[in-house]
Design a protein around this motif. Structure first.
Motif, PDB file in Angstrom:
ATOM      1  N   ASP A 228       0.891  -1.209  -0.159  1.00  0.00           N
ATOM      2  CA  ASP A 228      -0.040  -0.048   0.047  1.00  0.00           C
ATOM      3  C   ASP A 228       0.927   1.390   0.096  1.00  0.00           C
ATOM      4  O   ASP A 228       0.392   2.259  -0.529  1.00  0.00           O
ATOM      5  CB  ASP A 228      -0.923   0.121   1.419  1.00  0.00           C
TER       6      ASP A 228
ATOM      7  N   GLU B 230      -4.853 -12.649  12.753  1.00  0.00           N
ATOM      8  CA  GLU B 230      -5.830 -11.723  12.474  1.00  0.00           C
ATOM      9  C   GLU B 230      -7.308 -12.224  11.683  1.00  0.00           C
ATOM     10  O   GLU B 230      -8.278 -11.581  11.890  1.00  0.00           O
ATOM     11  CB  GLU B 230      -5.515 -10.532  11.541  1.00  0.00           C
TER      12      GLU B 230
ATOM     13  N   ASP C 136      -5.305 -11.172  -1.656  1.00  0.00           N
ATOM     14  CA  ASP C 136      -6.179 -12.179  -0.452  1.00  0.00           C
ATOM     15  C   ASP C 136      -7.542 -11.701  -0.314  1.00  0.00           C
ATOM     16  O   ASP C 136      -7.660 -10.793   0.049  1.00  0.00           O
ATOM     17  CB  ASP C 136      -5.441 -12.175   0.762  1.00  0.00           C
TER      18      ASP C 136
HETATM   19  O1  LIG Z   1      -4.971  -2.344   2.426  1.00  0.00           O
HETATM   20  C1  LIG Z   1      -4.377  -3.455   3.272  1.00  0.00           C
HETATM   21  C2  LIG Z   1      -4.405  -4.842   2.844  1.00  0.00           C
HETATM   22  O2  LIG Z   1      -5.494  -5.207   3.044  1.00  0.00           O
HETATM   23  C3  LIG Z   1      -5.927  -6.361   2.531  1.00  0.00           C
HETATM   24  O3  LIG Z   1      -5.134  -7.441   3.100  1.00  0.00           O
HETATM   25  C4  LIG Z   1      -4.991  -7.457   4.407  1.00  0.00           C
HETATM   26  O4  LIG Z   1      -6.139  -8.086   5.311  1.00  0.00           O
HETATM   27  C5  LIG Z   1      -5.954  -9.477   5.498  1.00  0.00           C
HETATM   28  C6  LIG Z   1      -7.329  -9.799   6.309  1.00  0.00           C
HETATM   29  O5  LIG Z   1      -7.260  -9.087   7.478  1.00  0.00           O
HETATM   30  C7  LIG Z   1      -4.702  -9.882   6.107  1.00  0.00           C
HETATM   31  O6  LIG Z   1      -4.947 -11.548   6.354  1.00  0.00           O
HETATM   32  C8  LIG Z   1      -3.477  -9.570   4.960  1.00  0.00           C
HETATM   33  O7  LIG Z   1      -2.505 -10.075   5.383  1.00  0.00           O
HETATM   34  C9  LIG Z   1      -3.616  -8.072   5.127  1.00  0.00           C
HETATM   35  O8  LIG Z   1      -2.742  -7.403   4.140  1.00  0.00           O
HETATM   36  C10 LIG Z   1      -5.406  -6.735   1.037  1.00  0.00           C
HETATM   37  O9  LIG Z   1      -6.019  -7.876   0.571  1.00  0.00           O
HETATM   38  C11 LIG Z   1      -4.074  -6.263   0.765  1.00  0.00           C
HETATM   39  O10 LIG Z   1      -3.769  -6.307  -0.366  1.00  0.00           O
HETATM   40  C12 LIG Z   1      -3.808  -5.001   1.419  1.00  0.00           C
HETATM   41  O11 LIG Z   1      -2.544  -4.665   1.306  1.00  0.00           O
END
Ligand SMILES: OC[C@H]1O[C@H](O[C@H]2O[C@H](CO)[C@@H](O)[C@H](O)[C@H]2O)[C@H](O)[C@@H](O)[C@@H]1O
Length: 562
Positions: free
Chosen positions: A158, A272, A306
């Motif tokens: 991000d 998480e 994800d």
């Molecule tokens: O914008 C932040 C990130 O949000 C999503 O992924 C995140 O949330 C998931 C569930 O809580 C977690 O398991 C994952 O590791 C996090 O990065 C999104 O899919 C990401 O692309 C984004 O960076």
């Protein structure tokens, strides 16, 4: 050393407690609006043993759980303090000079988006360093910009688009602070974590650190900054090319290539999202099958996508995730770019031998991408699926049937290398970019409000109909710099659709969104395991970057055209 071991063990103990609180809360509060991440983000406000002892009775009812949470924990996010970034100015000198829009509408909105940096800037509270055993948040030395809402901490990939926006906002110091925090993580853990939480220490995210440095260097010319971060870039490169991520594969001419894949160092539920992962794994019987699934889930989280049908053998069944058996197009594009960037930086700081090594490494990866992932019939690059039966000893043999022919936005990401030659030969010529562009045009991915993530609607958030800011930006930058006027026009067309949909959604909801539904202008996205989020770091960054690149003239309508 003993201190570090003690730190790790108290961090594990806290995470263990918070996961038990998470399960207890699900039982006591029920599944409606339940967000498991909230519980692993709670700072402990009392002694851990006392909180542990009181947990059993707290799960009995909603009232007991609410009283328990209030008694033993502080609010999630309270260990990150809002800060006013000192380099923020309401209207910086030279801000978006070509953005006007009818009645000044576009400019007024751009200034509001710019002002959102103030809402998203944070500093880690001093207690996190003083009593790390009470926080899953990791101490970081400098200020950060968070994505927003449930994403209370800094995220790796991000941050690239946040930085692109900060540079448009002339917030150079904040951009450097973000990078220095990520570098701090590399120094401590050997790689950039998925995010700055103890539960993200088992994986990374798409590697864009060198790209952040390149953008900051281009904007500021600060060579001291490049020197400061350079060793960490080398360390990160080793992480992504080490045995953990590397795959050797022999092409149809007998040449062996090295490419990388995602692979988390984890085979348990993601803390998480533990209640979600455990429920999914309950469909499986053996412990080893469950551990394999947890490993594939965490590896999909490392990909940033994800979750998506891209990683699944059966797009309707999450237990069929095979992330670690896939050689992804985008990951290898990012590493190829990292290798070029390192070569450029090495040259700048006078390390010529290193520059030569990395220039050769990027050329070798370029060849590997063209040889293993390029599909000349489809005029796209395709993820390559390794056999999942574990029979291979060392080097895989390339087979045409193993390229995944399903359409994803990632099939077009190598176009992005057009935007970053840095004195190297072009990744591919203009004619090839044109063929790829036409293939994108007819792929089914281009929609009224932008480029979809895939063409299948699976209910996963990294699939149709969601469009994500980073994917629009990577493809637009690639088309824009391909050397063809037609591709440039197409790039501007996609950027215009994206700006309009973000604007319309902002006007109707008052917020910037994490993802959008590309089927109609002004619709935010959905699907996936958590409620759609607002804020939102990378969406803001991409809007500012598009407005900077293309401007917004007086006579161009910014609302949705019906
Ligand atoms: O914008 C932040 C990130 O949000 C999503 O992924 C995140 O949330 C998931 C569930 O809580 C977690 O398991 C994952 O590791 C996090 O990065 C999104 O899919 C990401 O692309 C984004 O960076």
């Amino acid at each position: 050393d003993t201190d570090a071991e003690e730190g790790r063990s108290s961090s594990r103990a806290l995470l263990g407690l918070l996961q038990r609180v998470q399960s207890g809360a699900l039982r006591a509060l029920g599944p409606a609006n339940f967000d498991p991440k909230l519980y692993v983000d709670l700072p402990l406000a009392a002694d851990r043993a006392a909180a542990e002892a009181a947990l059993a009775s707290a799960s009995a009812s909603r009232e007991a759980m609410e009283a328990y949470l209030a008694r033993y924990f502080a609010a999630a996010g309270s260990d990150l303090v809002a800060v006013d970034p000192p380099d923020f100015e309401p209207e910086p000198r030279g801000f978006l000079p070509r953005v006007v829009g009818p009645g000044g509408e576009a400019r007024a909105w751009a200034l509001e988006v710019h002002a959102l940096w103030k809402d998203l800037a944070r500093e880690v509270a001093p207690d996190v360093a003083v009593r790390p055993g009470r926080h899953t948040l990791l101490p970081l030395p400098r200020r950060v910009v968070v994505p927003g809402s449930r994403f209370r901490e800094v995220y790796y990939w991000d941050s690239y688009w946040v930085i692109r926006g900060l540079l448009v906002s002339k917030m150079y110091d904040t951009a450097k602070d973000i990078v220095l925090n990520l570098v701090f993580l590399v120094e401590k853990y050997g790689f950039v974590l998925n995010g700055a939480r103890s539960y993200y220490t088992n994986r990374s995210q798409p590697p864009l650190l060198s790209s952040m440095v390149l953008e900051i260097y281009t904007a500021t010319g600060d060579l001291g900054f490049v020197r400061r971060v350079f060793p960490s870039l080398l360390k990160e490169h080793s992480f992504w090319t080490s045995e953990l991520h590397n795959v050797a594969i022999m092409d149809s001419h007998g040449l062996v290539h090295n490419l990388s894949r995602y692979q988390a160092m984890w085979n348990k539920p993601r803390p998480e999202s533990a209640t979600i992962d455990e429920e999914l794994a309950s469909k499986l019987t053996s412990t080893s099958a469950k551990e394999k699934l947890y490993h594939e889930i965490a590896s999909a989280a490392e990909s940033g996508w994800d979750f998506s049908s891209r990683w699944m053998s059966n797009s309707t069944d999450m237990t069929t995730l095979v992330t670690t058996f896939i050689i992804p197009v985008d990951l290898n594009t990012f590493i190829c770019k990292m290798e070029r960037d390192i070569a450029v930086f090495a040259k700048l700081i006078g390390e010529n031998a290193t520059a030569e090594i990395f220039s050769e490494a990027s050329k070798a990866r370029h060849k590997a991408i063209e040889s293993i992932l390029w599909n000349s019939e489809m005029e796209q690059w395709l993820d390559y699926w390794l056999p999942t039966d574990g029979n291979c000893q060392g080097i895989y043999q390339w087979e045409s049937k193993s390229q995944n022919r399903n359409i994803f936005a990632s099939n077009f990401i190598p176009l992005w290398l057009n935007a970053h030659n840095s004195g190297f030969a072009r990744f591919f010529d203009e004619a090839k970019s044109m063929r790829v562009m036409r293939s994108l045009w007819t792929s089914g991915l281009v929609h009224p409000a932008g480029i979809a993530t895939s063409v299948s609607n699976t209910g996963q958030q990294w699939d149709f109909p969601n469009g994500w800011a980073p994917l629009q930006h990577l493809i637009v930058e690639g088309l824009l710099n391909s050397g063809s006027a037609e591709a440039k026009k197409f790039a501007e067309d996609i950027a215009t659709r994206w700006v309009r949909t973000n604007y319309a959604a902002y006007k109707s909801t008052g917020a910037m969104h994490e993802k959008y539904d590309v089927e109609a202008c002004g619709k935010s996205g959905g699907g996936g395991e958590y409620k759609p989020q607002t804020g939102f770091g990378w969406s803001n960054g991409v809007i500012l970057s598009f407005l900077d690149e293309f401007g917004w003239p007086e006579d161009k309508e910014i609302g949705c055209s019906s």
